[in-house]
Structure formats: C-alpha cells, structure tokens
Design an enzyme around this catalytic site. Structure first.
Site, PDB file in Angstrom:
ATOM      1  N   HIS A  73       0.833  -1.202   0.000  1.00  0.00           N
ATOM      2  CA  HIS A  73       0.000   0.000   0.000  1.00  0.00           C
ATOM      3  C   HIS A  73       0.868   1.252   0.000  1.00  0.00           C
ATOM      4  O   HIS A  73       1.563   1.539   0.971  1.00  0.00           O
ATOM      5  CB  HIS A  73      -0.899  -0.029   1.236  1.00  0.00           C
ATOM      6  CG  HIS A  73      -1.882   1.080   1.318  1.00  0.00           C
ATOM      7  ND1 HIS A  73      -1.969   1.910   2.408  1.00  0.00           N
ATOM      8  CD2 HIS A  73      -2.848   1.486   0.462  1.00  0.00           C
ATOM      9  CE1 HIS A  73      -2.936   2.778   2.230  1.00  0.00           C
ATOM     10  NE2 HIS A  73      -3.486   2.543   1.049  1.00  0.00           N
ATOM     11  N   ARG A  74       0.854   1.972  -1.131  1.00  0.00           N
ATOM     12  CA  ARG A  74       1.707   3.160  -1.313  1.00  0.00           C
ATOM     13  C   ARG A  74       3.186   2.792  -1.183  1.00  0.00           C
ATOM     14  O   ARG A  74       4.011   3.586  -0.738  1.00  0.00           O
ATOM     15  CB  ARG A  74       1.319   4.269  -0.335  1.00  0.00           C
ATOM     16  CG  ARG A  74      -0.170   4.603  -0.374  1.00  0.00           C
ATOM     17  CD  ARG A  74      -0.575   5.646   0.656  1.00  0.00           C
ATOM     18  NE  ARG A  74      -2.023   5.654   0.837  1.00  0.00           N
ATOM     19  CZ  ARG A  74      -2.681   6.306   1.777  1.00  0.00           C
ATOM     20  NH1 ARG A  74      -2.013   7.052   2.640  1.00  0.00           N
ATOM     21  NH2 ARG A  74      -3.996   6.248   1.875  1.00  0.00           N
ATOM     22  N   GLU A  91       0.824  -0.638  -4.737  1.00  0.00           N
ATOM     23  CA  GLU A  91      -0.367   0.185  -4.958  1.00  0.00           C
ATOM     24  C   GLU A  91       0.047   1.637  -4.840  1.00  0.00           C
ATOM     25  O   GLU A  91       0.780   2.004  -3.903  1.00  0.00           O
ATOM     26  CB  GLU A  91      -1.443  -0.157  -3.926  1.00  0.00           C
ATOM     27  CG  GLU A  91      -2.750   0.586  -4.091  1.00  0.00           C
ATOM     28  CD  GLU A  91      -2.823   1.899  -3.295  1.00  0.00           C
ATOM     29  OE1 GLU A  91      -3.796   2.641  -3.468  1.00  0.00           O
ATOM     30  OE2 GLU A  91      -1.885   2.170  -2.493  1.00  0.00           O
ATOM     31  N   ASP A 119      -1.178   6.011  -5.681  1.00  0.00           N
ATOM     32  CA  ASP A 119      -2.261   6.967  -5.924  1.00  0.00           C
ATOM     33  C   ASP A 119      -1.752   8.038  -6.876  1.00  0.00           C
ATOM     34  O   ASP A 119      -0.633   8.541  -6.704  1.00  0.00           O
ATOM     35  CB  ASP A 119      -2.689   7.641  -4.612  1.00  0.00           C
ATOM     36  CG  ASP A 119      -2.992   6.638  -3.525  1.00  0.00           C
ATOM     37  OD1 ASP A 119      -4.065   6.039  -3.569  1.00  0.00           O
ATOM     38  OD2 ASP A 119      -2.129   6.448  -2.630  1.00  0.00           O
ATOM     39  N   HIS A 123      -1.253  10.850  -2.508  1.00  0.00           N
ATOM     40  CA  HIS A 123      -2.583  10.385  -2.113  1.00  0.00           C
ATOM     41  C   HIS A 123      -3.577  11.522  -1.915  1.00  0.00           C
ATOM     42  O   HIS A 123      -4.701  11.471  -2.411  1.00  0.00           O
ATOM     43  CB  HIS A 123      -2.494   9.565  -0.819  1.00  0.00           C
ATOM     44  CG  HIS A 123      -3.829   9.117  -0.309  1.00  0.00           C
ATOM     45  ND1 HIS A 123      -4.604   9.892   0.540  1.00  0.00           N
ATOM     46  CD2 HIS A 123      -4.550   7.995  -0.545  1.00  0.00           C
ATOM     47  CE1 HIS A 123      -5.722   9.252   0.811  1.00  0.00           C
ATOM     48  NE2 HIS A 123      -5.721   8.106   0.164  1.00  0.00           N
ATOM     49  N   GLU A 152      -4.085   3.559  -8.676  1.00  0.00           N
ATOM     50  CA  GLU A 152      -5.364   4.190  -8.351  1.00  0.00           C
ATOM     51  C   GLU A 152      -5.415   5.628  -8.864  1.00  0.00           C
ATOM     52  O   GLU A 152      -4.559   6.446  -8.515  1.00  0.00           O
ATOM     53  CB  GLU A 152      -5.612   4.192  -6.840  1.00  0.00           C
ATOM     54  CG  GLU A 152      -6.940   4.850  -6.486  1.00  0.00           C
ATOM     55  CD  GLU A 152      -7.247   4.914  -5.013  1.00  0.00           C
ATOM     56  OE1 GLU A 152      -8.198   5.620  -4.632  1.00  0.00           O
ATOM     57  OE2 GLU A 152      -6.534   4.248  -4.229  1.00  0.00           O
ATOM     58  N   LYS A 171      -7.183   8.984  -8.434  1.00  0.00           N
ATOM     59  CA  LYS A 171      -7.972   9.618  -7.389  1.00  0.00           C
ATOM     60  C   LYS A 171      -8.982  10.583  -8.009  1.00  0.00           C
ATOM     61  O   LYS A 171      -8.625  11.439  -8.828  1.00  0.00           O
ATOM     62  CB  LYS A 171      -7.063  10.399  -6.431  1.00  0.00           C
ATOM     63  CG  LYS A 171      -5.965   9.561  -5.791  1.00  0.00           C
ATOM     64  CD  LYS A 171      -6.510   8.490  -4.882  1.00  0.00           C
ATOM     65  CE  LYS A 171      -7.093   9.066  -3.600  1.00  0.00           C
ATOM     66  NZ  LYS A 171      -7.490   7.983  -2.654  1.00  0.00           N
ATOM     67  N   ASP A 216       0.129  -1.974   4.514  1.00  0.00           N
ATOM     68  CA  ASP A 216       1.260  -1.076   4.742  1.00  0.00           C
ATOM     69  C   ASP A 216       2.512  -1.848   5.151  1.00  0.00           C
ATOM     70  O   ASP A 216       3.595  -1.261   5.231  1.00  0.00           O
ATOM     71  CB  ASP A 216       0.926  -0.079   5.860  1.00  0.00           C
ATOM     72  CG  ASP A 216      -0.211   0.852   5.507  1.00  0.00           C
ATOM     73  OD1 ASP A 216      -0.258   1.330   4.359  1.00  0.00           O
ATOM     74  OD2 ASP A 216      -1.074   1.108   6.380  1.00  0.00           O
TER      75      ASP A 216
END
Length: 251
Positions: free
Chosen positions: A12-13, A39, A41, A54, A115, A117, A233
C-alpha cells in the site's frame, strides 16, 4: 474462478511502514521485500500531469502547501516528500508515474495497482494511459470513481481495471459488469459485513483485493475467506506471515 494458493501481497503506497508513502524508496523497498504488487495513488496536477500522491493537498506528506490541482508538475517536483517521515529521507521527491514505471522495469516480477484519485478529465487520463505501453500486462488501473473507470474503459479497453468500494449492495455487481473490471476491491470491513462477498465475486469471475489490512488476525480472516490479494502497509511482515503458514518439509 479458483482462488490463488495464497493471497497476493500488495504494498500500500509502497512499503509505507519503512519508507515515506508513494515515493520511489517505498516502491523499491516493496520490490526488494518480495511484494507481488505495489499500490499507488495518482492525482492530476494543475497542468494536467499525473503526480503520485494520495491527498488532494500536499501538506501531509511534503514541505509544501496547497491543492495538488493548483500546482504544476515543476512545482510539485521541487517538494520534499521524505522529511516528514524521517530525516534520512530528506530531499525525496514526489514521483511522476514514469518514475514508478522505471521501478517496474528494474523489477520484472513486480506489478502495479494504479489508483486514479477522483474524477479525471479525458486528456490527462489519455496521456497517463498512453505511458503504460509495453507494461499493460503488469498494471491494473483502479478507482473509486465510476466515471473515471468508465473513461479508462473507453480510452484503453485492453487495460485491466478494478473498482474500489467502501460499501456493498447488489447493484455493485451490475456496475462491475458494465465497467468490465477484473477486480472489485473492498474495504476490509466489508468482508465482515458480507461474508459471502468473495464467493459472490468469484462466481462472476471477478477478483477481490482487500484494503488495507495490517494485522495478522485480519490477514488470517482474509486468507480464510479466499481473497485474491491483500493490500497492506506492511508487505514484508505479511510475506513473513504467509511464509510461516507454508507446510514445512516432511521428516
């Protein structure tokens, strides 16, 4: 659809527990840890460029201020996106998508969950999707915005797509079919509220990558439910947890 032997590990990120989120060090750390995917954003900057961050504003994760949409790419590029996390990361920049794709090229086993946004205008979306040439088999583009995912479907029908959901009702299945997504990615609490969700999606040949789970008890519940991927994370810890669950060699 048959679920994978174990869930895919999705950072995640990036490996955001050990390096500043949505930065190249976090992405490289995730790759070196053995994550299956990272992943990220992406927001639209004021000049239409896609920047990897993000929030709608830059305050939380950089030394700047203001809306991402009010800054052009050069202004974003000069921000420090590392000092807030740890002094050792001072000077770490906000990446562009090209920087992330370079990480993928250096780590051929790594895939990308990208992703978008919010609601994207047509031309910035077209430009961003155009940069994926040669890597589309390693990228899934996702969004919580139905409008954005419909745009991605129309602009790049061959790009794999995912829909993010924070709530579930049966109408979501019709939306997934209309968008032609290969994945429907729910918040973790939805697995508790709808214990048949994985089976329901798998019957439609739709994968499920759940977000954002950081504790072993949550990983265990998700794995038992048969999810296809876990967004976390802590990808290094999740990898260790999964490895510990593998049966050892027989005596």
């Amino acid at each position: 659809m048959t679920a994978a032997a174990h869930p895919r590990v999705i950072a995640h990120r990036g490996n955001s527990a050990v390096a500043p989120e949505n930065t190249v060090p976090a992405f490289v750390s995730a790759a070196l840890a053995g994550a299956d995917m990272i992943e990220i954003d992406v927001q639209v900057a004021g000049d239409g460029a896609g920047v990897v961050i993000h929030d709608d504003t830059v305050e939380r994760t950089t030394d700047g201020s203001g809306l991402v949409a009010d800054l052009d790419v050069d202004e974003v590029a000069h921000l420090d996106a590392g000092s807030w996390f740890e002094p050792a990361y001072a000077g770490t920049g906000v990446p562009l998508l090209g920087d992330v794709l370079d990480v993928l090229r250096r780590h051929p086993a790594l895939e990308l969950l990208l992703e978008l946004k919010g609601t994207w205008p047509t031309e910035p979306a077209r430009d961003l999707l155009g940069t994926l040439d040669g890597l589309t088999d390693r990228v899934v583009v996702q969004s919580a915005s139905v409008e954005t995912m419909a745009l991605v479907r129309d602009l790049a029908p061959d790009v794999r797509r995912g829909l993010l959901i924070g709530r579930y009702d049966p109408g979501v299945l019709d939306v997934c079919e209309e968008l032609g997504v290969m994945a429907c990615n729910p918040h973790g609490r939805l697995l508790l509220e709808h214990p048949d969700l994985v089976e329901t999606l798998h019957r439609r040949d739709i994968q499920l990558m759940v977000w954002t789970l950081n504790e072993a008890e949550h990983w265990a519940a998700a794995a038992a439910a048969g999810v296809d991927g876990i967004i976390t994370d802590r990808p290094d810890r999740l990898l260790g947890w999964l490895d510990a669950r593998q049966p050892g060699p027989s005596a």
